[in-house]
Write a protein that holds these residues in place. Structure first.
Motif, PDB file in Angstrom:
ATOM      1  N   LEU A  81     -74.948 -83.532 -82.435  1.00 14.13           N
ATOM      2  CA  LEU A  81     -76.004 -83.274 -81.686  1.00 14.13           C
ATOM      3  C   LEU A  81     -76.488 -82.048 -82.085  1.00 14.13           C
ATOM      4  CD1 LEU A  81     -74.517 -83.912 -78.110  1.00 14.13           C
ATOM      5  CD2 LEU A  81     -76.633 -85.065 -78.791  1.00 14.13           C
ATOM      6  N   MET A  82     -75.622 -81.162 -82.566  1.00 13.32           N
ATOM      7  CA  MET A  82     -76.358 -79.849 -83.121  1.00 13.32           C
ATOM      8  C   MET A  82     -76.949 -80.228 -84.550  1.00 13.32           C
ATOM      9  SD  MET A  82     -73.127 -77.291 -82.560  1.00 13.32           S
ATOM     10  CE  MET A  82     -72.329 -77.164 -80.898  1.00 13.32           C
ATOM     11  N   LEU A  83     -76.598 -81.197 -85.390  1.00 12.81           N
ATOM     12  CA  LEU A  83     -77.165 -81.315 -86.417  1.00 12.81           C
ATOM     13  C   LEU A  83     -78.488 -82.080 -86.432  1.00 12.81           C
ATOM     14  CD1 LEU A  83     -74.075 -82.687 -88.572  1.00 12.81           C
ATOM     15  CD2 LEU A  83     -75.289 -80.359 -88.852  1.00 12.81           C
ATOM     16  N   GLN A  84     -78.700 -82.713 -85.173  1.00 13.83           N
ATOM     17  CA  GLN A  84     -79.764 -83.403 -84.824  1.00 13.83           C
ATOM     18  C   GLN A  84     -80.915 -82.504 -84.229  1.00 13.83           C
ATOM     19  OE1 GLN A  84     -79.166 -86.874 -82.513  1.00 13.83           O
ATOM     20  NE2 GLN A  84     -77.707 -87.884 -84.122  1.00 13.83           N
ATOM     21  N   GLY A  85     -80.559 -81.347 -84.231  1.00 16.07           N
ATOM     22  CA  GLY A  85     -81.519 -80.086 -83.871  1.00 16.07           C
ATOM     23  C   GLY A  85     -81.329 -79.583 -82.448  1.00 16.07           C
ATOM     24  N   ALA A  86     -80.222 -79.949 -81.759  1.00 19.40           N
ATOM     25  CA  ALA A  86     -80.057 -79.505 -80.459  1.00 19.40           C
ATOM     26  C   ALA A  86     -79.030 -78.235 -80.353  1.00 19.40           C
ATOM     27  CB  ALA A  86     -79.340 -80.443 -79.721  1.00 19.40           C
ATOM     28  N   SER A  87     -79.682 -77.170 -79.975  1.00 22.52           N
ATOM     29  CA  SER A  87     -78.652 -75.955 -80.184  1.00 22.52           C
ATOM     30  C   SER A  87     -77.717 -76.059 -78.938  1.00 22.52           C
ATOM     31  CB  SER A  87     -79.616 -74.779 -79.883  1.00 22.52           C
ATOM     32  OG  SER A  87     -80.021 -74.754 -78.386  1.00 22.52           O
ATOM     33  N   LEU A 106     -71.273 -66.366 -58.994  1.00 20.27           N
ATOM     34  CA  LEU A 106     -72.134 -67.361 -59.815  1.00 20.27           C
ATOM     35  C   LEU A 106     -72.573 -66.432 -61.183  1.00 20.27           C
ATOM     36  CD1 LEU A 106     -73.652 -69.931 -60.113  1.00 20.27           C
ATOM     37  CD2 LEU A 106     -75.576 -68.826 -58.786  1.00 20.27           C
ATOM     38  N   ALA A 107     -72.759 -65.248 -60.803  1.00 20.21           N
ATOM     39  CA  ALA A 107     -73.304 -64.349 -61.886  1.00 20.21           C
ATOM     40  C   ALA A 107     -72.138 -64.375 -63.099  1.00 20.21           C
ATOM     41  CB  ALA A 107     -73.470 -63.013 -61.719  1.00 20.21           C
ATOM     42  N   VAL A 108     -70.852 -64.084 -62.493  1.00 22.58           N
ATOM     43  CA  VAL A 108     -69.677 -63.820 -63.723  1.00 22.58           C
ATOM     44  C   VAL A 108     -69.471 -65.141 -64.286  1.00 22.58           C
ATOM     45  CG1 VAL A 108     -67.316 -63.619 -63.711  1.00 22.58           C
ATOM     46  CG2 VAL A 108     -68.649 -62.195 -62.431  1.00 22.58           C
ATOM     47  N   ALA A 109     -69.397 -66.329 -63.642  1.00 22.76           N
ATOM     48  CA  ALA A 109     -69.377 -67.775 -63.967  1.00 22.76           C
ATOM     49  C   ALA A 109     -70.280 -68.046 -65.068  1.00 22.76           C
ATOM     50  CB  ALA A 109     -69.349 -68.717 -63.029  1.00 22.76           C
ATOM     51  N   THR A 110     -71.560 -67.620 -64.834  1.00 26.73           N
ATOM     52  CA  THR A 110     -72.986 -67.980 -65.578  1.00 26.73           C
ATOM     53  C   THR A 110     -72.479 -67.322 -67.094  1.00 26.73           C
ATOM     54  OG1 THR A 110     -74.221 -68.419 -63.756  1.00 26.73           O
ATOM     55  CG2 THR A 110     -75.152 -68.024 -65.970  1.00 26.73           C
ATOM     56  N   ALA A 111     -72.319 -65.863 -66.862  1.00 26.05           N
ATOM     57  CA  ALA A 111     -71.998 -65.059 -67.993  1.00 26.05           C
ATOM     58  C   ALA A 111     -70.895 -65.694 -68.880  1.00 26.05           C
ATOM     59  CB  ALA A 111     -71.847 -63.656 -67.514  1.00 26.05           C
ATOM     60  N   ALA A 112     -70.073 -66.082 -68.323  1.00 30.99           N
ATOM     61  CA  ALA A 112     -68.753 -66.653 -69.115  1.00 30.99           C
ATOM     62  C   ALA A 112     -69.154 -67.844 -69.837  1.00 30.99           C
ATOM     63  CB  ALA A 112     -67.705 -66.988 -68.158  1.00 30.99           C
ATOM     64  N   LEU A 113     -70.195 -68.799 -69.144  1.00 32.42           N
ATOM     65  CA  LEU A 113     -70.464 -69.915 -69.510  1.00 32.42           C
ATOM     66  C   LEU A 113     -71.435 -69.770 -70.732  1.00 32.42           C
ATOM     67  CD1 LEU A 113     -70.643 -73.018 -69.527  1.00 32.42           C
ATOM     68  CD2 LEU A 113     -72.617 -72.815 -67.947  1.00 32.42           C
ATOM     69  N   VAL A 114     -72.500 -68.757 -70.757  1.00 37.01           N
ATOM     70  CA  VAL A 114     -73.312 -68.462 -71.925  1.00 37.01           C
ATOM     71  C   VAL A 114     -72.550 -67.659 -72.777  1.00 37.01           C
ATOM     72  CG1 VAL A 114     -75.057 -66.628 -72.475  1.00 37.01           C
ATOM     73  CG2 VAL A 114     -75.245 -67.872 -70.247  1.00 37.01           C
ATOM     74  N   PHE A 115     -71.425 -67.197 -72.743  1.00 34.64           N
ATOM     75  CA  PHE A 115     -70.478 -66.756 -73.727  1.00 34.64           C
ATOM     76  C   PHE A 115     -69.789 -67.823 -74.752  1.00 34.64           C
ATOM     77  CE2 PHE A 115     -66.287 -65.271 -75.212  1.00 34.64           C
ATOM     78  CZ  PHE A 115     -66.878 -64.185 -76.116  1.00 34.64           C
ATOM     79  N   ILE A 116     -69.249 -68.720 -73.750  1.00 32.07           N
ATOM     80  CA  ILE A 116     -68.345 -69.800 -74.360  1.00 32.07           C
ATOM     81  C   ILE A 116     -69.270 -70.747 -75.195  1.00 32.07           C
ATOM     82  CG2 ILE A 116     -67.130 -71.970 -73.828  1.00 32.07           C
ATOM     83  CD1 ILE A 116     -65.581 -69.351 -73.723  1.00 32.07           C
ATOM     84  N   THR A 117     -70.704 -70.937 -74.566  1.00 29.88           N
ATOM     85  CA  THR A 117     -71.811 -71.954 -75.265  1.00 29.88           C
ATOM     86  C   THR A 117     -72.165 -71.196 -76.557  1.00 29.88           C
ATOM     87  OG1 THR A 117     -72.531 -72.353 -72.854  1.00 29.88           O
ATOM     88  CG2 THR A 117     -74.056 -72.691 -74.873  1.00 29.88           C
ATOM     89  N   ARG A 118     -72.127 -69.981 -76.735  1.00 33.40           N
ATOM     90  CA  ARG A 118     -72.510 -69.429 -78.045  1.00 33.40           C
ATOM     91  C   ARG A 118     -71.566 -69.595 -79.100  1.00 33.40           C
ATOM     92  NH1 ARG A 118     -75.490 -63.798 -75.815  1.00 33.40           N
ATOM     93  NH2 ARG A 118     -77.575 -64.548 -75.097  1.00 33.40           N
ATOM     94  N   ARG A 119     -70.397 -69.650 -78.563  1.00 35.33           N
ATOM     95  CA  ARG A 119     -69.350 -69.855 -79.619  1.00 35.33           C
ATOM     96  C   ARG A 119     -68.991 -71.512 -79.772  1.00 35.33           C
ATOM     97  NH1 ARG A 119     -65.969 -65.812 -80.675  1.00 35.33           N
ATOM     98  NH2 ARG A 119     -64.120 -67.201 -80.828  1.00 35.33           N
ATOM     99  N   LEU A 120     -69.692 -72.401 -79.240  1.00 33.99           N
ATOM    100  CA  LEU A 120     -69.577 -73.753 -79.449  1.00 33.99           C
ATOM    101  C   LEU A 120     -69.646 -74.258 -80.847  1.00 33.99           C
ATOM    102  CD1 LEU A 120     -70.676 -75.764 -76.229  1.00 33.99           C
ATOM    103  CD2 LEU A 120     -68.528 -75.448 -76.833  1.00 33.99           C
ATOM    104  N   GLY A 121     -70.517 -73.746 -81.291  1.00 32.05           N
ATOM    105  CA  GLY A 121     -70.880 -74.064 -82.706  1.00 32.05           C
ATOM    106  C   GLY A 121     -69.774 -73.373 -83.753  1.00 32.05           C
ATOM    107  N   VAL A 122     -69.201 -72.553 -83.492  1.00 30.09           N
ATOM    108  CA  VAL A 122     -68.307 -71.876 -84.537  1.00 30.09           C
ATOM    109  C   VAL A 122     -66.850 -72.314 -84.303  1.00 30.09           C
ATOM    110  CG1 VAL A 122     -69.746 -70.111 -84.809  1.00 30.09           C
ATOM    111  CG2 VAL A 122     -67.997 -69.698 -83.117  1.00 30.09           C
ATOM    112  N   ARG A 123     -66.530 -73.319 -83.376  1.00 28.69           N
ATOM    113  CA  ARG A 123     -65.232 -73.545 -83.018  1.00 28.69           C
ATOM    114  C   ARG A 123     -64.735 -74.835 -83.652  1.00 28.69           C
ATOM    115  NH1 ARG A 123     -64.090 -72.841 -76.773  1.00 28.69           N
ATOM    116  NH2 ARG A 123     -62.288 -73.647 -77.322  1.00 28.69           N
TER     117      ARG A 123
END
Length: 478
Positions: free
Chosen positions: A162-168, A461-478
């Motif tokens: 999915l990432m290779l097809q251009g989706a971040s 909600l703010a803490v969970a969203t921040a955690a999700l954003v942090f994990i999302t940015r690391r998806l591509g390097v895991r």
């Protein structure tokens, strides 16, 4: 079409193919509609019954024959707590605390006839109301629909293509959040439509309605984010499902049930028997109005005689026994109020501890928000008790004053054959006494009471969203 929309559409397509999920969603919608109809019907039936009993109690009180006023003090009066318009959505503590009170002189009674005490133990888990469905059942449905949203992609090895097809990574997660968020919206829509129907009744207030809608919106949004977060940090769908079920069990079932027990053990509350014994002990220490040598009442008698400038109670322009009744009621009411304040303070501290535990459980926070805005929390019950006691005291003192002014001391102390008739006053006096009218707080007060719970939900909600954003940015390097 943007990558976010494509991913969201594909996620929804996968959900539709899951027959179990579709059936579960349909059952949730059906359950919500049943909850709305039954809860609204139950609320209207209860309101009608209470109004009918209140009218019967007032009629019985007003149609008493000619009597001595003090006999009316002991005859007493029943009052019933009316339900607010939002109680059909969230009845709160009303089924547990009771809905009627018997008012009489020299006593301060508690509310009786709670629904839970007259129903099966199943009602203690939770009544079938729209609030219960949103708090308990809706998160469970979202878990079964979204637990594999990200873990499934990693498990199947489709995340990197999915990432290779251009989706971040952000677009992938945003699409899945959008899909599950749409399902959450549709799952909560029947309850909100029912809420709108309930809120359309006369007397509903705008700010509490908005607070409840915002609270459940934050709550369902939080579960969407938590589900995606857990799915993103686990490598297998099965692990994500087990983790989410464990989270739901602790947050929705365990903590809301354990928190009151912890509060009761931490802050003890005297039971009715202990309180009655303590009150009886203090009443004996206060003095005896029938004892002429009692220090307090002897001083009270002297002050009354001095105020009217006479030497004997027989020479007073008013009935001394009525004045004595007013003084005795004042003293006993102050004693009752002191013990009631101690009990209310202990319960308030217990509720504060439960709200503190609510920092660990958004289910407790949304429940507190819902009940506070609907006026069905402990503060609402306490308002009823305080207004009932104020009415009781005023009613009893009006009757004592009637004895002092309408019954002569000579007749009140006479013992001849005709004395009983002379002591009575006209039955028209009972109809002149004011009835009980429960006063609901204004919408600003109810909305303000719901604010702490809203802040807890927003913080989650703010803490969970921040955690999700942090994990999302690391998806591509895991």
């Amino acid at each position: 079409m943007s990558p976010v929309s494509l991913i969201a559409r594909d996620e929804l397509r996968l959900m539709r193919r899951n027959r179990v999920a579709v059936i579960a969603f349909a059952l949730l919608v059906l359950l919500t509609l049943v909850a709305v109809v039954t809860s609204w019907g139950h609320q209207r039936a209860v309101a009608e019954v209470r109004a009918r009993h209140q009218q019967a109690a007032e009629q019985a009180f007003d149609t008493q024959p000619n009597r001595h006023p003090h006999r009316v003090v002991h005859y007493g009066h029943f009052i019933y707590r009316p339900l607010g318009p939002l109680a059909a959505f969230d009845p709160g503590v009303d089924p547990y605390t009771g809905n009627s009170m018997f008012l009489e002189g020299h006593r301060q009674n508690t509310a009786n006839f709670g629904d839970v005490r007259q129903s099966s133990l199943l009602i203690r888990f939770g009544q079938l109301t729209p609030a219960f469905v949103l708090q308990t059942v809706a998160p469970l449905l979202l878990i079964f629909l979204g637990y594999g949203a990200v873990a499934r992609e990693r498990e199947r090895g489709t995340l990197r293509p999915l990432m290779l097809q251009g989706a971040s990574c952000i677009q992938i997660i945003a699409g899945k959040v959008g899909a599950l968020g749409l399902v959450a919206f549709l799952a909560g829509l029947p309850a909100m439509l029912g809420f709108a129907l309930i809120a359309g009744q006369p007397g509903a207030q705008a700010l509490p309605i908005a607070a409840i809608a915002l609270g459940y919106g934050l709550y369902l949004a939080l579960w969407v984010v938590l589900i995606l977060l857990i799915s993103a940090v686990t490598r297998r769908s099965r692990d994500a499902l087990l983790a989410l079920l464990a989270l739901w069990t602790v947050v929705v079932v365990l903590l809301p049930r354990v928190a009151p027990d912890v509060a009761s053990a931490t802050i003890p509350l005297s039971n009715r028997l202990q309180t009655d014994i303590a009150v009886a002990r203090d009443l004996r220490a206060m003095g005896d109005s029938h004892n002429p040598d009692d220090p307090h009442f002897a001083a009270f008698k002297r002050s009354v005689l001095d105020r009217y400038g006479v030497k004997r109670v027989e020479d007073l322009p008013v009935n001394y026994k009525g004045l004595l009744g007013m003084e005795g009621e004042r003293m006993t009411s102050e004693l009752f109020d002191r013990y009631a304040a101690q009990s209310n303070d202990a319960q308030a501290r217990q509720n504060a501890l439960v709200r503190g535990i609510g920092l660990l459980s958004p289910a407790i926070a949304v429940r507190a928000t819902s009940m506070a805005a609907a006026g069905t929390d402990f503060a609402g019950h306490r308002r009823f008790l305080e207004q009932a006691e104020a009415y009781r005291y005023d009613l009893v003192q009006r009757l004592n004053r009637l004895q002092a002014e309408a019954v002569s001391y000579a007749n009140d102390t006479a013992e001849d054959a005709d004395a009983d008739r002379r002591k009575r006053v006209s039955a028209g006096n009972w109809r002149k006494l004011p009835g009980f009218r429960f006063r609901l707080p204004d919408d600003t007060s109810l909305a303000a009471a719901a604010l702490p719970g809203l802040l807890v939900l927003a913080g989650w909600l703010a803490v969970a969203t921040a955690a999700l954003v942090f994990i999302t940015r690391r998806l591509g390097v895991r």
